[in-house]
Scaffold this motif. Structure first.
Motif, PDB file in Angstrom:
ATOM      1  N   ALA A  75      66.431  43.658  34.205  1.00  0.00           N
ATOM      2  CA  ALA A  75      67.715  44.344  33.658  1.00  0.00           C
ATOM      3  C   ALA A  75      68.857  43.641  34.001  1.00  0.00           C
ATOM      4  CB  ALA A  75      67.523  45.999  34.390  1.00  0.00           C
ATOM      5  N   ILE A  76      69.984  43.748  33.407  1.00  0.00           N
ATOM      6  CA  ILE A  76      71.236  43.288  33.623  1.00  0.00           C
ATOM      7  C   ILE A  76      72.221  44.207  32.767  1.00  0.00           C
ATOM      8  CG2 ILE A  76      71.149  41.640  31.633  1.00  0.00           C
ATOM      9  CD1 ILE A  76      72.279  39.581  33.654  1.00  0.00           C
ATOM     10  N   MET A  77      73.513  43.815  33.542  1.00  0.00           N
ATOM     11  CA  MET A  77      74.803  44.694  33.055  1.00  0.00           C
ATOM     12  C   MET A  77      74.930  43.977  31.502  1.00  0.00           C
ATOM     13  SD  MET A  77      77.169  45.221  35.827  1.00  0.00           S
ATOM     14  CE  MET A  77      78.305  46.164  34.860  1.00  0.00           C
ATOM     15  N   ARG A  78      75.575  44.741  30.551  1.00  0.00           N
ATOM     16  CA  ARG A  78      76.304  44.616  29.388  1.00  0.00           C
ATOM     17  C   ARG A  78      77.697  43.839  30.037  1.00  0.00           C
ATOM     18  NH1 ARG A  78      76.109  48.555  26.746  1.00  0.00           N
ATOM     19  NH2 ARG A  78      74.247  48.110  25.441  1.00  0.00           N
TER      20      ARG A  78
ATOM     21  N   VAL B 131      74.758  42.805  38.784  1.00  0.00           N
ATOM     22  CA  VAL B 131      73.504  43.812  39.328  1.00  0.00           C
ATOM     23  C   VAL B 131      72.436  43.233  38.155  1.00  0.00           C
ATOM     24  CG1 VAL B 131      72.615  45.994  39.460  1.00  0.00           C
ATOM     25  CG2 VAL B 131      75.171  45.546  40.031  1.00  0.00           C
ATOM     26  N   MET B 132      71.441  42.877  38.752  1.00  0.00           N
ATOM     27  CA  MET B 132      70.121  42.672  37.970  1.00  0.00           C
ATOM     28  C   MET B 132      68.994  43.120  38.660  1.00  0.00           C
ATOM     29  SD  MET B 132      71.166  38.632  37.463  1.00  0.00           S
ATOM     30  CE  MET B 132      71.573  38.058  38.795  1.00  0.00           C
ATOM     31  N   PHE B 133      67.995  43.485  37.757  1.00  0.00           N
ATOM     32  CA  PHE B 133      66.551  43.614  38.387  1.00  0.00           C
ATOM     33  C   PHE B 133      65.867  42.317  37.941  1.00  0.00           C
ATOM     34  CE2 PHE B 133      62.181  44.561  38.656  1.00  0.00           C
ATOM     35  CZ  PHE B 133      62.127  45.203  39.844  1.00  0.00           C
ATOM     36  N   ILE B 134      65.323  41.445  38.697  1.00  0.00           N
ATOM     37  CA  ILE B 134      64.738  40.064  38.381  1.00  0.00           C
ATOM     38  C   ILE B 134      63.221  40.331  38.840  1.00  0.00           C
ATOM     39  CG2 ILE B 134      64.904  37.795  38.196  1.00  0.00           C
ATOM     40  CD1 ILE B 134      67.805  38.063  39.602  1.00  0.00           C
ATOM     41  N   PRO B 135      62.164  40.409  38.006  1.00  0.00           N
ATOM     42  CA  PRO B 135      60.764  40.255  38.117  1.00  0.00           C
ATOM     43  C   PRO B 135      60.657  39.018  38.576  1.00  0.00           C
ATOM     44  CG  PRO B 135      61.387  41.737  36.065  1.00  0.00           C
ATOM     45  CD  PRO B 135      62.529  40.815  36.440  1.00  0.00           C
ATOM     46  N   GLU B 136      59.699  38.691  39.478  1.00  0.00           N
ATOM     47  CA  GLU B 136      59.222  37.430  39.897  1.00  0.00           C
ATOM     48  C   GLU B 136      59.034  36.736  38.694  1.00  0.00           C
ATOM     49  OE1 GLU B 136      56.765  35.127  43.455  1.00  0.00           O
ATOM     50  OE2 GLU B 136      56.393  37.256  43.010  1.00  0.00           O
ATOM     51  N   ALA B 137      58.051  37.223  37.747  1.00  0.00           N
ATOM     52  CA  ALA B 137      57.358  36.554  36.661  1.00  0.00           C
ATOM     53  C   ALA B 137      58.611  35.983  35.512  1.00  0.00           C
ATOM     54  CB  ALA B 137      56.567  37.605  35.842  1.00  0.00           C
TER      55      ALA B 137
ATOM     56  N   LYS C 102      66.558  40.360  25.344  1.00  0.00           N
ATOM     57  CA  LYS C 102      65.326  40.425  25.808  1.00  0.00           C
ATOM     58  C   LYS C 102      65.359  41.478  27.251  1.00  0.00           C
ATOM     59  CE  LYS C 102      63.908  35.758  24.330  1.00  0.00           C
ATOM     60  NZ  LYS C 102      63.639  34.469  24.603  1.00  0.00           N
ATOM     61  N   ALA C 103      66.579  41.404  27.690  1.00  0.00           N
ATOM     62  CA  ALA C 103      66.392  41.975  29.199  1.00  0.00           C
ATOM     63  C   ALA C 103      66.901  43.381  28.637  1.00  0.00           C
ATOM     64  CB  ALA C 103      67.702  41.387  29.926  1.00  0.00           C
ATOM     65  N   ALA C 104      66.504  44.585  29.595  1.00  0.00           N
ATOM     66  CA  ALA C 104      67.127  45.779  29.537  1.00  0.00           C
ATOM     67  C   ALA C 104      68.584  45.684  30.101  1.00  0.00           C
ATOM     68  CB  ALA C 104      66.313  46.866  30.397  1.00  0.00           C
ATOM     69  N   ILE C 105      69.377  46.731  29.357  1.00  0.00           N
ATOM     70  CA  ILE C 105      70.689  46.587  29.662  1.00  0.00           C
ATOM     71  C   ILE C 105      71.103  47.986  30.497  1.00  0.00           C
ATOM     72  CG2 ILE C 105      73.310  46.844  28.955  1.00  0.00           C
ATOM     73  CD1 ILE C 105      71.869  44.270  28.519  1.00  0.00           C
ATOM     74  N   TRP C 106      71.378  47.826  31.845  1.00  0.00           N
ATOM     75  CA  TRP C 106      71.751  49.028  32.816  1.00  0.00           C
ATOM     76  C   TRP C 106      72.487  49.895  32.262  1.00  0.00           C
ATOM     77  CZ3 TRP C 106      68.658  49.050  36.459  1.00  0.00           C
ATOM     78  CH2 TRP C 106      67.978  47.832  37.451  1.00  0.00           C
ATOM     79  N   GLN C 107      73.352  49.679  31.330  1.00  0.00           N
ATOM     80  CA  GLN C 107      74.394  50.796  30.723  1.00  0.00           C
ATOM     81  C   GLN C 107      73.460  51.677  29.784  1.00  0.00           C
ATOM     82  OE1 GLN C 107      75.352  47.350  31.292  1.00  0.00           O
ATOM     83  NE2 GLN C 107      77.709  47.382  31.269  1.00  0.00           N
TER      84      GLN C 107
END
Length: 181
Positions: free
Chosen positions: A77-80, A92-98, A134-139
């Motif tokens: 997850a990351i911001m737009r 702000v990011m959620f970064i899975p190890e994978a 590909k990433a989820a967007i926090w907003q």
């Protein structure tokens, strides 16, 4: 450090707060190793020796509420970008190890090339290459929980009730408005 205090106060699960830095800090730290300038040092988040999933905040982020939704998202997850709706913003990011290995491998193939190619947009423009679409967007997944101090006009309107993290990009910084880090 205000960010560490905010995370500790608003993250109701056991966690390890770590600062990725080349400076002396009064918290657990992971030293920068590559010497990449400015925002490019953020690319060291993707090193193989940093284990586990990461909930990442820029150091000038102010935590204002419960972070449990953000910490439990469990996917990239990351911001737009607040000014470029078709872009990403890495405050702000959620970064899975994978997912970190691919970013590290691509960037370290030729860091000078990517730093030159994305000299205006920086690390977040580089991340768009790999994560846009590909990433989820926090907003979108957690509406209102991550907001820009400037774009949300917080100087005039205050911090919205549902906001959990206030990001500062450019000026002002929290210290400029009396929010101490």
């Amino acid at each position: 450090m205000r960010l560490e205090a905010g995370v500790s106060a608003h993250l109701g699960i056991p966690h390890r707060f770590v600062c990725l830095t080349d400076m002396h800090v009064l918290c657990d730290m992971v030293p920068l190793e590559e010497g990449w300038p400015g925002w490019w040092s953020k690319m060291e988040l993707f090193r193989a020796d940093i284990a586990g999933d990461l909930l990442y905040f820029d150091l000038d982020t102010i935590i204002t509420g419960d972070l449990s939704d953000m910490a439990s998202i469990g996917r990239l997850a990351i911001m737009r970008d607040v000014y470029r709706p078709d872009g990403l913003q890495s405050s702000v990011m959620f970064i899975p190890e994978a997912v970190r290995k691919q970013v590290w491998e691509v960037f370290t193939e030729d860091p000078a090339h990517y730093m030159a190619q994305y000299s205006c947009g920086g690390d977040q423009a580089f991340l768009e290459l790999l994560w846009l679409g590909k990433a989820a967007i926090w907003q979108d997944v957690l509406p209102g929980q991550v907001q820009s101090y400037k774009a949300a006009h917080m100087a005039e309107r205050g911090v919205p009730d549902n906001c959990r993290a206030v990001i500062f990009h450019g000026r002002p910084k929290p210290r400029d408005i009396g929010w101490k880090l």
